[in-house]
Structures are given as C-alpha cells and as structure tokens.
Design a protein around this motif. Structure first.
Motif, short mmCIF file in Angstrom:
data_model
loop_
_atom_site.label_atom_id
_atom_site.label_comp_id
_atom_site.label_asym_id
_atom_site.label_seq_id
_atom_site.Cartn_x
_atom_site.Cartn_y
_atom_site.Cartn_z
N ASP A 150 30.17 26.60 45.46
CA ASP A 150 30.05 28.06 45.58
C ASP A 150 28.71 28.47 44.97
O ASP A 150 28.59 28.61 43.74
N PRO A 151 27.68 28.68 45.80
CA PRO A 151 26.35 29.04 45.28
C PRO A 151 26.40 30.28 44.38
O PRO A 151 25.58 30.42 43.47
N GLY A 152 27.38 31.16 44.61
CA GLY A 152 27.51 32.37 43.80
C GLY A 152 27.85 32.06 42.35
O GLY A 152 27.63 32.90 41.46
N PHE A 153 28.35 30.86 42.08
CA PHE A 153 28.71 30.51 40.70
C PHE A 153 27.48 30.45 39.81
O PHE A 153 27.58 30.67 38.60
N LEU A 154 26.31 30.16 40.40
CA LEU A 154 25.09 30.12 39.58
C LEU A 154 24.85 31.48 38.92
O LEU A 154 24.57 31.56 37.72
N ALA A 155 25.01 32.56 39.70
CA ALA A 155 24.82 33.90 39.13
C ALA A 155 25.90 34.20 38.08
O ALA A 155 25.62 34.81 37.04
N GLU A 156 27.12 33.73 38.35
CA GLU A 156 28.22 34.00 37.39
C GLU A 156 27.97 33.32 36.04
O GLU A 156 28.17 33.91 34.99
N VAL A 157 27.53 32.08 36.10
CA VAL A 157 27.36 31.34 34.85
C VAL A 157 26.08 31.82 34.14
O VAL A 157 26.01 31.82 32.89
N LEU A 158 25.09 32.31 34.90
CA LEU A 158 23.92 32.93 34.27
C LEU A 158 24.33 34.18 33.51
O LEU A 158 23.87 34.43 32.39
N ALA A 159 25.24 34.98 34.12
CA ALA A 159 25.71 36.20 33.46
C ALA A 159 26.48 35.85 32.19
O ALA A 159 26.35 36.54 31.16
N CYS A 160 27.25 34.77 32.24
CA CYS A 160 28.03 34.32 31.08
C CYS A 160 27.09 33.96 29.93
O CYS A 160 27.29 34.34 28.78
N LYS A 161 26.00 33.24 30.27
CA LYS A 161 25.00 32.86 29.26
C LYS A 161 24.34 34.10 28.66
O LYS A 161 24.21 34.22 27.44
N SER A 162 23.94 35.06 29.52
CA SER A 162 23.25 36.26 29.02
C SER A 162 24.17 37.07 28.11
O SER A 162 23.75 37.57 27.08
N PHE A 163 25.44 37.15 28.52
CA PHE A 163 26.42 37.90 27.72
C PHE A 163 26.55 37.26 26.34
O PHE A 163 26.54 37.94 25.31
N ARG A 164 26.62 35.96 26.34
CA ARG A 164 26.78 35.22 25.08
C ARG A 164 25.54 35.42 24.20
O ARG A 164 25.65 35.67 23.00
N ASN A 165 24.33 35.36 24.79
CA ASN A 165 23.11 35.55 24.01
C ASN A 165 22.99 36.99 23.52
O ASN A 165 22.53 37.23 22.40
N ALA A 166 23.43 37.95 24.36
CA ALA A 166 23.36 39.35 23.95
C ALA A 166 24.31 39.59 22.77
O ALA A 166 23.98 40.30 21.83
N SER A 167 25.49 38.94 22.79
CA SER A 167 26.42 39.16 21.69
C SER A 167 25.89 38.52 20.41
O SER A 167 26.15 39.01 19.32
N LEU A 168 25.07 37.48 20.53
CA LEU A 168 24.45 36.88 19.34
C LEU A 168 23.49 37.88 18.70
O LEU A 168 23.39 37.98 17.49
#
Ligand SMILES: CC(C)=CCC/C(C)=C/CC/C(C)=C/CC/C(C)=C/COP(=O)(O)OP(=O)(O)O
Ligand SMILES: O=P(O)(O)OC[C@@H](O)CO
Ligand SMILES: [Mg+2]
Length: 259
Positions: free
Chosen positions: A238-256
């Motif tokens: 699912d090529p769309g998963f790349l955008a999903e996991v990028l969002a997960c990383k950004s969310f995690r870095n923003a919460s840091l």
C-alpha cells in the motif's frame, strides 16, 4: 546535490543524540516492474521529511538494480539514497552511501566477511559514504528471506542478553551502527524488550526493521528506542502507508518538542 563525505552519518548521529525519530523507506528492486509507474506513484517524496531511502534486496531476479538506484536518485531530491546490499553485487556509485553490513547474528563466514571482501575494492573506488553496520537477524516465528539466503539461524527475542552481547561485540569491533532486523515481511517485528535492552547497551544509532506494517508497530519500535525504523513490504502493498508512517514519525517528533 553534491555528495558530502559524512552526510548520512550526521543524519543518524543527530537522530540519536537529539532523541528524534527517523524513517527509512526500503525499496526492493525485485518488486519494481515498471519504473515509470514507480516514479508517478512516489514523485512527492522529495518534498517529504523522509530521512533516508534504502535500496536493496536479499535476492535480485530482475537484473534492474542499477536502473532502480538511478531512478530513485532522480526522485529523491535531498534525501540520501543508501544501498542496503544483500550481496557484493548490489553496489552502485550513484548512491550516496552503503550500509556495510556484517551479519553478526549468524555464523556463516560468507555473510560475516566474505561478501564484504568481494565488494571492498569496488567500493574503495567510489565516492560513496560507507556505514559500518552490525546486522542482527532476530526472529522466532518466520523463515525470512535473509535467513534463507544467508543460511543462518536468527537470534531469539526470548534471549535479549544474547542479542545485547552480539550488539556489543559489533560495537567493540568498531561498527558505528546497529541494525536489529526481524526480516522482510516478518509477522512480528523485533520485540520491544530486545530493542530497549540493545539501545541502553550500545549508545549508538539503532536501526530497526522487518514487519513494521502498521502505525502501531512503528510507534512501538520508536517507543522502545529505535532511532530509525525501516519500512519496505507494507509500502509495496500500500504506497499510501509511506505517508501514514511519515505522519506517525512527525507526530512523535512534535510531541518530543512539547514535552
Ligand atoms: C557489505 C556488502 C557489500 C554486502 C553485505 C552482504 C550481507 C552481509 C548481507 C546480509 C544478509 C542479507 C541477505 C541481507 C539482505 C538485506 C535486505 C535488503 C533484505 C530485504 O529483503 P527482501 O529481499 O526485500 O525480502 P522479500 O522481498 O522476500 O520480502
Ligand atoms: O519489508 P519490511 O518487513 O518492512 O522489512 C524492512 C527491512 O528491515 C527488511 O530488510
Ligand atoms: Mg522485499
């Protein structure tokens, strides 16, 4: 962009020291049937905050490795393209770097040092960043491609002390990075206990991959201490998963940043 001698190591060291989270997308050339369709699907990637792109596979049947590396370079913008070789043949000077892997979890001399000796003289002629990496296969469930190709026994998630000892041996041998690998398409990623124990033992950038196919699994690897996670199969499906996991990383870095 001009190649800089230590651009990739700076990215990895910075993720580690700033306790930020990184993502590498693994592209398996064997899964790319049409370069044009690939380019059209992923032409947005250069504008994303993907940290690294890995290219490699355990077996290459299509004979398209160099073509794929060059196509990936053409769509990657400033994101470094790093070879993740399954063998000494997976080397190309258009890449920015290479994970110089030794499969320390196994006892097959061919994957501990043989393939590396084969490739070293060619790599030495190239303007490419070499990243010395302790590569540990950890899996109790699946018969994965890495296991099949290397003919080695994986380490067990139930024996974290032995995984830690192996990672430490890699560090003392001078390897700058440690890659905990469940194997491509693994049903269960490397256990959180193993990730956190290795993380506290080695104090070096820790790469974790294999079987990360949901945002929940990505978060679990990050929480356990992975500095960089690697996702391949889930994006093939699912090529769309790349955008999903990028969002997960950004969310995690923003919460840091907030905490
Ligand atoms: C340093 C140099 C030149 C070579 C190192 C050679 C070694 C030690 C390789 C480690 C063992 C190995 C076979 C690694 C393969 C790594 C890799 C890119 C795995 C991805 O697996 P896939 O081929 O995508 O699996 P599937 O497509 O079957 O899911
Ligand atoms: O394809 P997946 O399961 O995401 O694994 C990525 C990588 O760690 C495999 O070498
Ligand atoms: Mg694959």
């Amino acid at each position: 962009m001009l190649k800089s001698k230590n651009r990739i190591s700076k990215i990895l060291q910075k993720l580690h020291s700033a306790q930020r989270k990184g993502l590498a997308w693994l592209i398996d050339p064997d899964k790319i049937a049409c370069l044009k369709a690939f380019q059209d699907t992923f032409d947005w990637v250069a504008e994303s905050d993907l940290d690294l792109i890995f290219v490699g596979g355990s077996q290459l049947g299509r004979d398209n490795f160099v073509e794929v590396v060059r196509k990936v370079k053409s769509i990657s913008g400033d994101i470094p393209v790093v070879l993740f070789p399954g063998s000494s043949f997976q080397v190309d000077d258009q890449a920015d770097g290479i994970l110089f892997l030794s499969l320390l979890s196994g006892r097959n001399p061919e994957y501990l040092i043989g393939q590396q000796v084969q490739a070293a003289p060619r790599i030495n002629q190239m303007d490419i960043e070499v990243l010395p990496t302790a590569y540990l296969l950890v899996n109790d469930q699946d018969q994965t491609s890495v296991q099949n190709v290397s003919q080695t026994t994986p380490l067990s998630n139930a024996a974290p002390d032995f995984v830690e000892a192996t990672a430490l041996a890699g560090k003392f041998l001078g390897m700058d990075y440690c890659y905990l690998e469940a194997g491509s398409g693994a049903s269960i990623p490397v256990a959180q206990q193993v990730i956190s124990q290795v993380k506290s033992a080695i104090d070096a950038p820790l790469i974790v991959g294999g079987g990360i196919d949901t945002v929940d699994k990505a978060n679990r690897a990050f929480y356990a201490g992975a500095d960089l996670i690697v996702v391949g199969n889930a994006i093939e499906k699912d090529p769309g998963f790349l955008a999903e996991v990028l969002a997960c990383k950004s969310f995690r870095n923003a919460s840091l940043n907030v905490n």
